[in-house]
Design a protein around this motif. Structure first.
Motif, PDB file in Angstrom:
ATOM      1  N   LEU A  84       0.821  -1.213   0.000  1.00 17.52           N
ATOM      2  CA  LEU A  84       0.000   0.000   0.000  1.00 17.52           C
ATOM      3  C   LEU A  84       0.853   1.261   0.000  1.00 17.52           C
ATOM      4  O   LEU A  84       0.490   2.267  -0.623  1.00 17.52           O
ATOM      5  N   LYS A  87       1.924   1.642  -3.515  1.00 19.65           N
ATOM      6  CA  LYS A  87       0.810   2.001  -4.393  1.00 19.65           C
ATOM      7  C   LYS A  87       0.423   3.470  -4.270  1.00 19.65           C
ATOM      8  O   LYS A  87       0.098   4.122  -5.279  1.00 19.65           O
ATOM      9  N   TYR A  88       0.459   4.003  -3.052  1.00 22.47           N
ATOM     10  CA  TYR A  88      -0.052   5.354  -2.849  1.00 22.47           C
ATOM     11  C   TYR A  88       1.015   6.415  -2.562  1.00 22.47           C
ATOM     12  O   TYR A  88       0.737   7.604  -2.684  1.00 22.47           O
ATOM     13  N   SER A  89       2.212   5.990  -2.170  1.00 21.89           N
ATOM     14  CA  SER A  89       3.267   6.975  -1.878  1.00 21.89           C
ATOM     15  C   SER A  89       4.609   6.543  -2.443  1.00 21.89           C
ATOM     16  O   SER A  89       5.656   7.002  -1.983  1.00 21.89           O
ATOM     17  N   GLY A 139       3.672  -2.813  -5.401  1.00 20.18           N
ATOM     18  CA  GLY A 139       2.699  -1.732  -5.252  1.00 20.18           C
ATOM     19  C   GLY A 139       2.903  -0.634  -6.281  1.00 20.18           C
ATOM     20  O   GLY A 139       1.948   0.055  -6.660  1.00 20.18           O
ATOM     21  N   ARG A 142       1.035  -1.917 -11.723  1.00 22.99           N
ATOM     22  CA  ARG A 142      -0.425  -1.827 -11.828  1.00 22.99           C
ATOM     23  C   ARG A 142      -1.124  -3.068 -11.284  1.00 22.99           C
ATOM     24  O   ARG A 142      -2.305  -3.303 -11.567  1.00 22.99           O
TER      25      ARG A 142
END
Length: 199
Positions: A84, A87-89, A139, A142
């Motif tokens: 995660l 994926k986000y940072s 992460g 894709r």
């Protein structure tokens, strides 16, 4: 020994658990989490969890059927956290000095992530050097969370079975012999994985 090294020193942890056995389960969980989570996994070596697990098992503080699932849960949560974060940072985290100093390691992890997709998490789970960063790099791709989640369940479960076998091996063969056998197995796995990745 600096404060971080002292905190994760097996002897210090074992001494603490000798007087506070009620914290055995959370200790196993947190060690498995920290050795699997991105960045902290480079601070907490795999041998710490294994040494503490051997101690808890031999002293009958925590049963084997409890050690394994607790460690699996901690490892799985650490992997999910790394995925995660990637994926986000991911791009922000990649700019940290931690990653800039590990260009060769990152290259191997990226290559495995691109080539094998979710299967890379299984490869990484048995390669301590890239174990904590593999979920992070997956992460960055894709890869769907659902596919990663189920692949990681398989990876952590397989790793948990290996942990059980190693703990039983220590009881039958001794700590040093078990570590040597495991080391040969890991090195063989790394060699084969490198050959496959280069194709």
């Amino acid at each position: 020994m600096n404060p971080i090294e002292n905190l994760f020193n097996p002897d210090s942890i074992q001494n603490f658990l000798l007087h506070n056995p009620e914290y055995a389960w959370i200790t196993v969980f947190m060690l498995a989490f920290f050795e699997s989570m991105v960045i902290s996994g480079s601070i907490v070596p795999s041998i710490v969890l294994f040494s503490v697990s051997v101690y808890l098992f031999n002293q009958e503080i925590l049963a084997l059927y409890l050690i394994a699932p607790i460690a699996i849960a901690g490892a799985h949560l650490g992997d999910l956290g790394g995925f995660l974060v990637g994926k986000y940072s991911g791009n922000k985290v990649l700019s940290l000095t931690f990653f800039k100093k590990r260009a060769s390691l990152i290259s191997k992890a990226t290559s495995a992530a691109d080539r094998f997709g979710p299967l890379a998490i299984i490869i990484g789970r048995f390669m301590p050097a890239i174990r904590p960063i593999m979920p992070f790099f997956l992460g960055l791709t894709r890869l769907e969370f659902k596919r990663f989640y189920f692949a990681d369940i398989l990876a952590c479960s397989t790793w948990g079975i290996a942990l059980v076998l190693m703990l039983q091996g220590v009881q039958a063969l001794g700590f040093v012999n078990t570590i040597l056998i495991a080391l040969v197995g890991v090195l063989s796995f790394i060699y084969i994985s490198n050959k496959v990745t280069k194709k």
